[in-house]
Motif scaffolding. Structure first.
Motif, PDB file in Angstrom:
ATOM      1  N   ALA A  76       0.799  -1.202   0.000  1.00  0.00           N
ATOM      2  CA  ALA A  76       0.000   0.000   0.000  1.00  0.00           C
ATOM      3  C   ALA A  76       0.834   1.255   0.000  1.00  0.00           C
ATOM      4  CB  ALA A  76      -0.924   0.012   1.226  1.00  0.00           C
ATOM      5  N   HIS A  77       2.122   1.109   0.205  1.00  0.00           N
ATOM      6  CA  HIS A  77       2.981   2.293   0.244  1.00  0.00           C
ATOM      7  C   HIS A  77       3.091   2.911  -1.133  1.00  0.00           C
ATOM      8  CE1 HIS A  77       6.046   4.898   1.842  1.00  0.00           C
ATOM      9  NE2 HIS A  77       6.767   4.663   0.754  1.00  0.00           N
ATOM     10  N   PRO A  78       2.853   4.217  -1.310  1.00  0.00           N
ATOM     11  CA  PRO A  78       2.883   4.819  -2.640  1.00  0.00           C
ATOM     12  C   PRO A  78       4.276   4.816  -3.215  1.00  0.00           C
ATOM     13  CG  PRO A  78       2.793   6.527  -0.969  1.00  0.00           C
ATOM     14  CD  PRO A  78       2.649   5.211  -0.251  1.00  0.00           C
ATOM     15  N   ARG A  79       4.352   4.607  -4.519  1.00  0.00           N
ATOM     16  CA  ARG A  79       5.630   4.605  -5.199  1.00  0.00           C
ATOM     17  C   ARG A  79       5.477   5.387  -6.475  1.00  0.00           C
ATOM     18  NH1 ARG A  79       5.585  -1.419  -5.898  1.00  0.00           N
ATOM     19  NH2 ARG A  79       6.139  -0.639  -7.946  1.00  0.00           N
ATOM     20  N   ASN A  80       6.458   6.197  -6.828  1.00  0.00           N
ATOM     21  CA  ASN A  80       6.369   6.995  -8.034  1.00  0.00           C
ATOM     22  C   ASN A  80       7.139   6.359  -9.168  1.00  0.00           C
ATOM     23  OD1 ASN A  80       8.776   7.869  -6.453  1.00  0.00           O
ATOM     24  ND2 ASN A  80       9.201   8.811  -8.408  1.00  0.00           N
ATOM     25  N   ALA A  81       6.864   6.850 -10.369  1.00  0.00           N
ATOM     26  CA  ALA A  81       7.447   6.249 -11.555  1.00  0.00           C
ATOM     27  C   ALA A  81       8.889   6.649 -11.766  1.00  0.00           C
ATOM     28  CB  ALA A  81       6.622   6.634 -12.776  1.00  0.00           C
ATOM     29  N   THR A  82       9.171   7.932 -11.651  1.00  0.00           N
ATOM     30  CA  THR A  82      10.525   8.363 -11.970  1.00  0.00           C
ATOM     31  C   THR A  82      11.241   8.980 -10.799  1.00  0.00           C
ATOM     32  OG1 THR A  82       9.597  10.429 -12.759  1.00  0.00           O
ATOM     33  CG2 THR A  82      10.024   8.741 -14.403  1.00  0.00           C
ATOM     34  N   ALA A  83      10.603   9.113  -9.658  1.00  0.00           N
ATOM     35  CA  ALA A  83      11.301   9.646  -8.494  1.00  0.00           C
ATOM     36  C   ALA A  83      10.553   9.256  -7.246  1.00  0.00           C
ATOM     37  CB  ALA A  83      11.395  11.163  -8.574  1.00  0.00           C
ATOM     38  N   ARG A  84      11.264   8.692  -6.272  1.00  0.00           N
ATOM     39  CA  ARG A  84      10.626   8.313  -5.011  1.00  0.00           C
ATOM     40  C   ARG A  84      11.544   8.646  -3.867  1.00  0.00           C
ATOM     41  NH1 ARG A  84       9.571   2.521  -7.543  1.00  0.00           N
ATOM     42  NH2 ARG A  84       8.065   3.108  -9.104  1.00  0.00           N
ATOM     43  N   ASP A 579      13.010   4.521 -13.417  1.00  0.00           N
ATOM     44  CA  ASP A 579      12.232   4.195 -12.222  1.00  0.00           C
ATOM     45  C   ASP A 579      13.208   4.117 -11.056  1.00  0.00           C
ATOM     46  OD1 ASP A 579      10.550   3.329 -10.271  1.00  0.00           O
ATOM     47  OD2 ASP A 579       9.692   1.671 -11.409  1.00  0.00           O
ATOM     48  N   MET A 580      13.189   5.148 -10.187  1.00  0.00           N
ATOM     49  CA  MET A 580      14.207   5.280  -9.152  1.00  0.00           C
ATOM     50  C   MET A 580      14.059   4.283  -8.022  1.00  0.00           C
ATOM     51  SD  MET A 580      14.525   9.439  -8.923  1.00  0.00           S
ATOM     52  CE  MET A 580      15.844   9.360  -7.703  1.00  0.00           C
ATOM     53  N   LYS A 581      12.913   3.643  -7.912  1.00  0.00           N
ATOM     54  CA  LYS A 581      12.720   2.644  -6.850  1.00  0.00           C
ATOM     55  C   LYS A 581      11.826   1.530  -7.373  1.00  0.00           C
ATOM     56  CE  LYS A 581      11.628   2.193  -1.932  1.00  0.00           C
ATOM     57  NZ  LYS A 581      10.570   1.158  -2.034  1.00  0.00           N
ATOM     58  N   ALA A 582      12.386   0.776  -8.305  1.00  0.00           N
ATOM     59  CA  ALA A 582      11.656  -0.350  -8.868  1.00  0.00           C
ATOM     60  C   ALA A 582      11.610  -1.487  -7.850  1.00  0.00           C
ATOM     61  CB  ALA A 582      12.315  -0.816 -10.150  1.00  0.00           C
ATOM     62  N   VAL A 583      10.532  -2.211  -7.826  1.00  0.00           N
ATOM     63  CA  VAL A 583      10.420  -3.381  -6.951  1.00  0.00           C
ATOM     64  C   VAL A 583      10.469  -4.638  -7.813  1.00  0.00           C
ATOM     65  CG1 VAL A 583       9.055  -4.542  -5.180  1.00  0.00           C
ATOM     66  CG2 VAL A 583       9.141  -2.053  -5.246  1.00  0.00           C
ATOM     67  N   TRP A 597      11.625   2.945 -23.127  1.00  0.00           N
ATOM     68  CA  TRP A 597      12.382   1.917 -22.421  1.00  0.00           C
ATOM     69  C   TRP A 597      12.607   2.425 -21.000  1.00  0.00           C
ATOM     70  CZ3 TRP A 597      17.294   2.116 -20.187  1.00  0.00           C
ATOM     71  CH2 TRP A 597      18.042   3.265 -20.445  1.00  0.00           C
ATOM     72  N   VAL A 598      12.626   1.537 -20.032  1.00  0.00           N
ATOM     73  CA  VAL A 598      12.693   1.899 -18.617  1.00  0.00           C
ATOM     74  C   VAL A 598      13.944   1.310 -17.992  1.00  0.00           C
ATOM     75  CG1 VAL A 598      11.521   1.836 -16.380  1.00  0.00           C
ATOM     76  CG2 VAL A 598      10.170   1.965 -18.493  1.00  0.00           C
ATOM     77  N   MET A 599      14.738   2.174 -17.359  1.00  0.00           N
ATOM     78  CA  MET A 599      15.857   1.721 -16.535  1.00  0.00           C
ATOM     79  C   MET A 599      15.339   1.544 -15.114  1.00  0.00           C
ATOM     80  SD  MET A 599      19.006   0.847 -16.048  1.00  0.00           S
ATOM     81  CE  MET A 599      20.172   1.480 -17.266  1.00  0.00           C
ATOM     82  N   ASN A 600      15.266   0.302 -14.655  1.00  0.00           N
ATOM     83  CA  ASN A 600      14.770  -0.008 -13.320  1.00  0.00           C
ATOM     84  C   ASN A 600      15.921   0.029 -12.324  1.00  0.00           C
ATOM     85  OD1 ASN A 600      11.814  -1.081 -13.795  1.00  0.00           O
ATOM     86  ND2 ASN A 600      13.092  -1.988 -15.395  1.00  0.00           N
ATOM     87  N   VAL A 601      15.795   0.854 -11.313  1.00  0.00           N
ATOM     88  CA  VAL A 601      16.840   0.973 -10.297  1.00  0.00           C
ATOM     89  C   VAL A 601      16.343   0.343  -9.001  1.00  0.00           C
ATOM     90  CG1 VAL A 601      18.291   2.540  -8.961  1.00  0.00           C
ATOM     91  CG2 VAL A 601      17.715   3.102 -11.335  1.00  0.00           C
ATOM     92  N   VAL A 602      17.105  -0.602  -8.491  1.00  0.00           N
ATOM     93  CA  VAL A 602      16.809  -1.209  -7.188  1.00  0.00           C
ATOM     94  C   VAL A 602      17.837  -0.686  -6.196  1.00  0.00           C
ATOM     95  CG1 VAL A 602      16.739  -3.348  -5.856  1.00  0.00           C
ATOM     96  CG2 VAL A 602      15.739  -3.274  -8.150  1.00  0.00           C
ATOM     97  N   PRO A 603      17.410   0.114  -5.210  1.00  0.00           N
ATOM     98  CA  PRO A 603      18.367   0.646  -4.232  1.00  0.00           C
ATOM     99  C   PRO A 603      19.083  -0.479  -3.493  1.00  0.00           C
ATOM    100  CG  PRO A 603      16.277   1.823  -4.106  1.00  0.00           C
ATOM    101  CD  PRO A 603      16.049   0.642  -4.994  1.00  0.00           C
ATOM    102  N   VAL A 604      20.354  -0.275  -3.210  1.00  0.00           N
ATOM    103  CA  VAL A 604      21.162  -1.336  -2.618  1.00  0.00           C
ATOM    104  C   VAL A 604      20.742  -1.660  -1.190  1.00  0.00           C
ATOM    105  CG1 VAL A 604      23.143  -0.837  -4.067  1.00  0.00           C
ATOM    106  CG2 VAL A 604      22.932   0.320  -1.879  1.00  0.00           C
TER     107      VAL A 604
END
Length: 699
Positions: A76-84, A579-583, A597-604
């Motif tokens: 349920a936590h909101p997530r944005n497309a290009t910045a979170r 996507d700065m916070k892809a799951v 095209w989407v670059m998916n970033v998973v924070p370390v």
């Protein structure tokens, strides 16, 4: 409560004066109190921000999806497309005795290493009791206290260099030790009283962004101007670059300049063949264009003739040659994700786009022509990195195929470590294509010996008369049988504690990781054909299958009902998306039908879900957003994340931000100080979404 400590030693002069002064009388105290009250009223009236209704440029009273909640089982936590920008509660310095510790994902000994992507690790990361119905961790939010200003005005550095970090400038830590010792003693005497006192003494965090802060921006003074890339360029010097990623010790808070007379790129696919030279141009690129027929400067444009590339005869002919050598590749179905090392014209990736293959071009940091930037301007997937002593920021077993043409990389040197890294990120059973024009016999013999050592099999070899290239295709073993048959076990197998998944600032080890054996292990079977693999969730996910499926359905509904029509964005002009916070890649999957095209970033610091993203036929990288791009832990200066967004987002580019209102409201004020256009805002309960557009403003 955040505790700031000054340097040890004698008390300051102010404290000493206060101790020596005689006590004030009652009348004097009353006078001082009145004066302070009047000063506060005047200051508040002058500096207080306007009301939220005045801050909002365009606030919607309804939204197509009403910021729809995820389906059952989804987060349920909101997530944005290009910045979170996520406010994460930091881990205390030491856990209080007598309390249960919350389980955390398994990590390597490095604090910023990436957790294991294996199925068991994924389940342990995401299926703990506290997270039974979530797709990602639920962050804790506390009431606001006295804010810590993100960018003090007096500390702004006009030089563009990161200031040195002193010991006393370290991020504040939370004090827990005294509280735990008191609670332990009270629990023995009166458990109920101790419980009540514990709730009263609960530590609270200051807000992530100060609502009362004022920001004064300055330009970076780096000689490379709008080409300046922190962590790659030496600060203030565009002529030198680090051999490997090396970031400033303190966050970069200056703004990178914009190209003069910047112009928006043409829509896709027109931009694939023609871009504005002024957006990317510099002397080295101009000189490079004069010597290469596939890169023509014509007036204000850089033109890429469709039939020209770094391959003689064109990239299409080059790929047809590879098809004839290995018909089983089956581009666009069996082969979906490719890595092209050494970005030149990116012709290899452009030609494969026509076959529904997404190719990530890896521009090396020693390429001062910045051809990776040219590729991005054309709308072709690209990133920059280095092949040195560290692993690349990708999961193990990610790519279906790796390509390297005339990249002049000494694969066999230093014990073949770079080849060992390719073996790590290449999928078991995946392919490695290497081509060269004028072969060095000694190098070829060394490379062949290194390939044999890692048990890669040559499945085809051809010398093409048209391209004048010798092409070899190798295949990584799909099982451990061939490794076990080696007469010389060099490189040896890695030890069990040497995790193949860790990739962030992780050194390359001279050892081979065993291929997955059981069907419950990721990589033991080849994925489904594309595009079926996008919506097929393999058995190794186990209980996570339902969650990934729910995430997919949720983002598909949100994008279709809200993002495509409700944010004021003309998606026909959008090509590169971050996507700065892809799951699980749900947002990227929902956009798969669009020309993006989407670059998916998973924070370390987040659960390691990047292997799932690659398994679905999408691309991404690991990253720590407390550093410039090459989670959201609580950075020392969180505003540096916005500065980095401003650097990597093109003028006229968009950001979609979904967050808690306690972050979204001050965030809006910061974006306005950057002169970004607030196109749309929507608020519901304690959460909201904001669509913003970067302008061409610079201080």
């Amino acid at each position: 409560m955040t505790v700031f400590r000054g340097p040890p030693g004698r008390p300051s002069a102010l404290v000493s004066w206060w101790r020596r002064s005689p006590p004030l009388g009652f009348a004097a105290k009353v006078s001082i109190a009145i004066a302070l009250g009047l000063s506060f009223v005047v200051t508040w009236t002058t500096l207080a921000p306007t009301s939220s209704s005045q801050q909002i440029s365009t606030e919607r009273t309804y939204f197509a999806a009403d910021v729809a909640d995820p389906p059952p089982g989804a987060l349920a936590h909101p997530r944005n497309a290009t910045a979170r920008a996520v406010h994460r509660k930091p881990r205390p310095a030491s856990s209080p005795r007598g309390r249960k510790k919350r389980r955390s994902p398994p990590r390597s000994r490095r604090p910023n290493a990436t957790p294991s992507p294996d199925a068991a690790a994924l389940r342990s990361n995401l299926t703990e009791p506290e997270q039974a119905n979530k797709l990602e961790p639920e962050w804790e939010w506390e009431d606001e206290q006295e804010p810590e200003l993100s960018v003090p005005e007096d500390d702004a550095d006009a030089t563009g260099k990161a200031p040195k970090e002193e010991e006393n400038d370290k991020a504040p830590a939370l004090e827990w030790a005294d509280e735990s010792s008191e609670l332990d003693a009270e629990e023995e005497e009166d458990p109920e009283a101790a419980k009540g006192k514990a709730s009263k003494k609960k530590k609270k965090l200051p807000p992530l962004f100060s609502p009362a802060a004022h920001y004064h921006w300055k330009l970076c003074s780096a000689k490379s101007g709008h080409h300046y890339t922190p962590c790659v360029d030496f600060d203030g010097d565009g002529s030198q670059r680090h051999h490997e990623r090396s970031c400033p010790r303190s966050p970069v808070t200056c703004l990178v300049s914009l190209p003069k007379e910047y112009k928006l790129p043409a829509p896709w696919p027109e931009r694939k063949e023609k871009i504005w030279y002024g957006n990317v141009g510099h002397p080295r690129l101009s000189s490079y264009a004069k010597d290469h027929s596939w890169l023509n400067r014509t007036g204000e444009h850089l033109v890429f003739p469709p039939e020209e590339s770094e391959f003689k005869g064109g990239a299409r002919h080059y790929i047809d040659t590879i098809d004839e050598m290995a018909p089983d590749l089956d581009w666009g179905k069996n082969i979906r994700i490719a890595l092209d090392i050494g970005c030149k014209s990116a012709g290899f990736g452009v030609a494969l786009l026509e076959k529904d293959v997404i190719t990530l071009s890896l521009g090396l940091t020693n390429d001062q022509t910045d051809l990776a930037q040219v590729a991005l301007e054309r709308g072709i997937p690209a990133t920059i990195g280095s092949l040195g002593s560290r692993r690349l920021p990708f999961p193990s077993g990610s790519f279906d195929i790796i390509h390297c043409s005339e990249c002049n990389i000494p694969w066999h040197s230093n014990g073949g470590k770079l080849l060992i890294e390719m073996n790590r990120i290449l999928r078991p059973g995946g392919y490695f294509v290497i081509s060269s024009r004028h072969g060095d016999l000694e190098s070829e013999e060394g490379i062949s010996a290194s390939m044999t050592a890692v048990c890669w099999n040559v499945i085809a070899y051809n010398s093409d008369d048209v391209s004048e290239l010798g092409v070899k295709i190798f295949q990584r073993p799909a099982s451990n049988d061939e490794y076990d048959l080696r007469a010389k076990k060099d490189p040896p197998f890695c030890k069990e504690e040497q995790n193949k998944a860790t990739a962030w600032y992780t050194p390359i080890k001279h050892c081979l990781h065993k291929a997955p054996a059981g069907i419950e292990e990721r990589g033991s079977e080849w994925p489904e054909e594309w595009p079926k693999r996008l919506e097929t969730f393999p058995d190794w996910l186990g209980d996570l299958q339902t969650r990934v499926s729910a995430d997919h359905s949720h983002w598909k509904a949100v994008v279709e009902k809200s993002y495509l029509d409700g944010l004021g964005i003309n998606w026909t002009n959008i090509r590169n998306v971050l996507d700065m916070k892809a799951v699980y890649g749900g947002f990227a999957a929902a956009l798969s039908s669009e020309k993006v095209w989407v670059m998916n970033v998973v924070p370390v610091h987040a659960p390691d879900t990047l292997p799932v993203i690659f398994e679905r036929g999408l691309v991404g990288v690991y990253h720590d957003w407390c550093e410039p791009f090459s989670t959201y832990p609580r950075c020392k200066e969180p505003v540096s994340i916005l500065v980095e967004m401003d650097r990597i987002l093109r003028p006229g580019g968009w950001a979609i931000i979904r967050e808690k209102l306690e972050i979204l409201d001050p965030l809006e004020a910061i974006l306005k100080s950057l002169h970004w256009e607030i196109v749309m805002t929507f608020r519901k309960d304690k959460e909201g979404i904001m669509s913003v557009k970067k302008t061409t403003w610079r201080p």
